[in-house]
Design a protein around this motif. Structure first.
Motif, short mmCIF file in Angstrom:
data_model
loop_
_atom_site.label_atom_id
_atom_site.label_comp_id
_atom_site.label_asym_id
_atom_site.label_seq_id
_atom_site.Cartn_x
_atom_site.Cartn_y
_atom_site.Cartn_z
N LYS A 220 13.84 16.15 -8.52
CA LYS A 220 15.19 15.38 -7.74
C LYS A 220 14.38 14.84 -6.97
N ARG A 221 14.60 15.50 -5.99
CA ARG A 221 14.28 15.34 -4.17
C ARG A 221 13.57 14.18 -4.02
N TYR A 222 12.21 14.35 -5.03
CA TYR A 222 11.52 12.78 -4.65
C TYR A 222 12.08 11.94 -5.54
N MET A 223 13.08 12.46 -6.19
CA MET A 223 13.68 10.70 -6.47
C MET A 223 14.79 10.44 -5.94
N ASP A 224 15.69 11.67 -5.10
CA ASP A 224 17.15 11.57 -4.56
C ASP A 224 17.09 10.88 -3.36
N ARG A 225 15.63 10.87 -2.37
CA ARG A 225 16.05 10.73 -1.03
C ARG A 225 15.21 9.28 -0.91
N PRO A 226 15.63 8.38 0.39
CA PRO A 226 15.05 6.97 0.41
C PRO A 226 13.89 6.16 -0.23
N GLY A 227 13.58 5.41 -1.22
CA GLY A 227 12.86 5.05 -1.87
C GLY A 227 11.98 4.17 -0.87
N LEU B 62 15.95 -1.36 15.08
CA LEU B 62 14.82 -0.46 13.67
C LEU B 62 13.65 -0.96 13.53
N VAL B 63 13.09 -0.68 12.82
CA VAL B 63 11.81 -0.95 12.45
C VAL B 63 10.90 -0.60 10.95
N CYS B 64 11.39 -1.37 10.54
CA CYS B 64 10.32 -1.31 9.44
C CYS B 64 9.43 -1.60 8.45
N SER B 65 8.32 -0.17 7.81
CA SER B 65 7.01 -0.70 7.21
C SER B 65 6.15 0.21 6.76
N GLU B 66 5.47 0.10 5.97
CA GLU B 66 4.91 0.97 5.20
C GLU B 66 3.28 1.33 5.13
N TYR B 67 2.99 2.27 5.44
CA TYR B 67 1.24 2.97 5.90
C TYR B 67 1.52 2.39 6.94
N LEU B 68 2.20 2.79 7.73
CA LEU B 68 1.81 2.16 8.81
C LEU B 68 1.48 3.54 10.02
N ASP B 69 0.71 3.84 9.88
CA ASP B 69 0.55 5.14 10.78
C ASP B 69 -0.66 5.33 12.34
N ASN B 70 -0.33 4.11 13.04
CA ASN B 70 -0.93 4.15 14.58
C ASN B 70 0.47 3.74 15.28
N ALA C 9 11.66 -2.80 23.35
CA ALA C 9 12.95 -2.71 22.84
C ALA C 9 12.98 -1.25 23.42
N ALA C 10 13.68 -0.21 22.24
CA ALA C 10 13.98 1.08 22.27
C ALA C 10 14.01 1.31 20.63
N VAL C 11 12.95 1.93 20.26
CA VAL C 11 13.00 1.78 18.35
C VAL C 11 13.48 3.25 18.56
N VAL C 12 14.60 3.00 18.21
CA VAL C 12 16.03 4.69 18.16
C VAL C 12 15.73 4.77 16.34
N MET C 13 15.03 4.21 15.62
CA MET C 13 15.27 4.42 14.33
C MET C 13 14.05 3.95 13.48
N ASP C 14 13.52 4.34 12.49
CA ASP C 14 12.63 3.83 11.37
C ASP C 14 12.42 3.60 10.52
N GLU C 15 12.30 3.26 9.03
CA GLU C 15 11.74 2.98 7.90
C GLU C 15 10.77 3.18 7.42
#
Length: 383
Positions: free
Chosen positions: A292-299, A241-249, A261-267
């Motif tokens: 509520k949806r914008y607050m409830d989903r993974p932050g 699983l790969v974590c990052s923010e503002y990664l669009d490339n 690796a096989a990247v099977v999920m991301d955060e």
């Protein structure tokens, strides 16, 4: 051309929508119809409100060039690299067709970027929303008020009223899109996922720049093919699983996969966190349901519920049979840097292998990153 080849071509076209040579297509088509486009940088700006105003919400990708000479006149080098490369795109004229820009105060870097854009009036309309740092009954009320303030700003700017019915219609469109993307991500749980991690990132970033109904129609047509497809991996058993923010490339995710690796999920805010969670339908007040949806989903790390965020990562590790976590922290992105210390401690306590590596916004230092990712993968393979 065989049917499978035709569907593969359509899939790759969709995946490559946010590549530099393609991403302006939908913005220009929308503008050619005499409609407005608003640029966004963060997943907390409620896109349904913008769409209900007849405006295309279009996620801004910064310049992927290895320098930002125009932005450097306004911003120090040691500041959020995504913000700097977005400013470079604005100042170089790449984003001249944007009518507006709406952001939230992720941190001081985002605030200072808004300051510059507002001062330069590039684009002509700029607005910064309020967003709380935590989620409670009190802060939800304040957040809902902020959404209504955005509604008023858009109504004043366009001269058009945004009705409850128009919002409800857009909620249905966005819920459909999110549901389709969740179906795609379910296919990543398989022993050999339907998509590589790089392809999945391309798909989600495409959703953020296209008219959402057009994107959903194309993705729905491709789903039967995706259910039979197998992604191409060097080793599909080394699941990360790969974590990052503002990664669009997608090249950054491809780098991890090229290491074996096989990247099977991301955060990613550009991935799972963009579409996770639906807006409750049938509510008497669609505005409150939306908030509520914008607050409830993974932050994102900008929110202070870091323990909950790490709990979601642990859940994904189990669901996707993940063997290790690679975090690619953008340089000078302070919220992720703060969360890192808690991530390191809690994942170690859960016996989940984890490595956190710094990266630039544009693709850079690939040799160093590859060496460290390869060492991490050898460790988890031998564990």
């Amino acid at each position: 051309m065989g049917l499978n080849q035709e569907m593969e071509t359509r899939l790759q076209t969709l995946i490559r929508s946010n590549q530099p040579e393609n991403r302006m297509k939908w913005l220009k088509e929308w503008k050619a119809q005499g409609k407005k486009v608003i640029g966004l940088m963060d997943i907390y700006v409620p896109e349904e409100v913008i769409s209900a105003a007849g405006i295309l919400p279009w996620r801004i990708t910064g310049s992927w060039d290895d320098s930002d000479p125009h932005a450097a006149l306004y911003r120090p080098e040691m500041s959020c690299r995504y913000c700097s490369h977005v400013l470079e795109s604005v100042l170089s004229g790449t984003l001249d067709q944007l009518d507006g820009f709406v952001c939230i105060p992720v941190d001081d870097d985002f605030k200072r970027l808004w300051d510059v854009l507002h001062y330069l009036k590039k684009p002509p309309m700029t607005y910064i929303m309020y967003l709380p740092h935590s989620y409670s009954e009190l802060t939800l009320g304040m957040w809902n008020k902020s959404i209504l303030e955005l509604k008023q700003v858009l109504e004043d700017w366009t001269g058009k009223t945004i009705s409850d019915d128009a919002l409800s219609e857009q909620i249905a469109i966005y819920n459909r899109m999110r549901g389709l993307l969740r179906q795609v991500y379910e296919l990543r749980k398989r022993p050999v996922p339907a998509l590589t991690g790089a392809e999945a990132l391309g798909l989600v970033t495409a959703a953020r720049i296209m008219p959402r109904e057009e994107f959903s129609n194309e993705l729905e047509a491709l789903l039967p093919y995706l259910r039979e497809r197998r992604g191409t991996f060097r080793d599909s058993s080394c699941r990360v699983l790969v974590c990052s923010e503002y990664l669009d490339n997608p090249a950054y995710v491809q780098l991890v996969e090229d290491c074996g690796a096989a990247v099977v999920m991301d955060e990613f805010d550009t991935g799972s966190k963009y579409f996770w969670g639906q807006v409750e339908v049938g509510s008497q007040n669609p505005w409150e349901a939306l908030g509520k949806r914008y607050m409830d989903r993974p932050g994102t790390s900008r929110m202070e519920n870091w323990t909950e965020q790490i709990g979601q990562i642990r859940d994904w590790v189990k669901e996707y049979n993940v063997r290790g976590i690679v975090e690619l922290r953008q340089l000078y992105s302070l919220p992720l840097a703060y969360r890192f210390l808690i991530m390191k401690k809690e994942l170690a306590a859960a016996n989940i292998p984890y490595v956190s590596l710094d990266r630039e916004y544009h693709l850079a230092q690939t040799g160093m990153l590859s060496t460290r990712v390869e060492a991490f993968l050898e460790m988890i393979k031998g564990g």
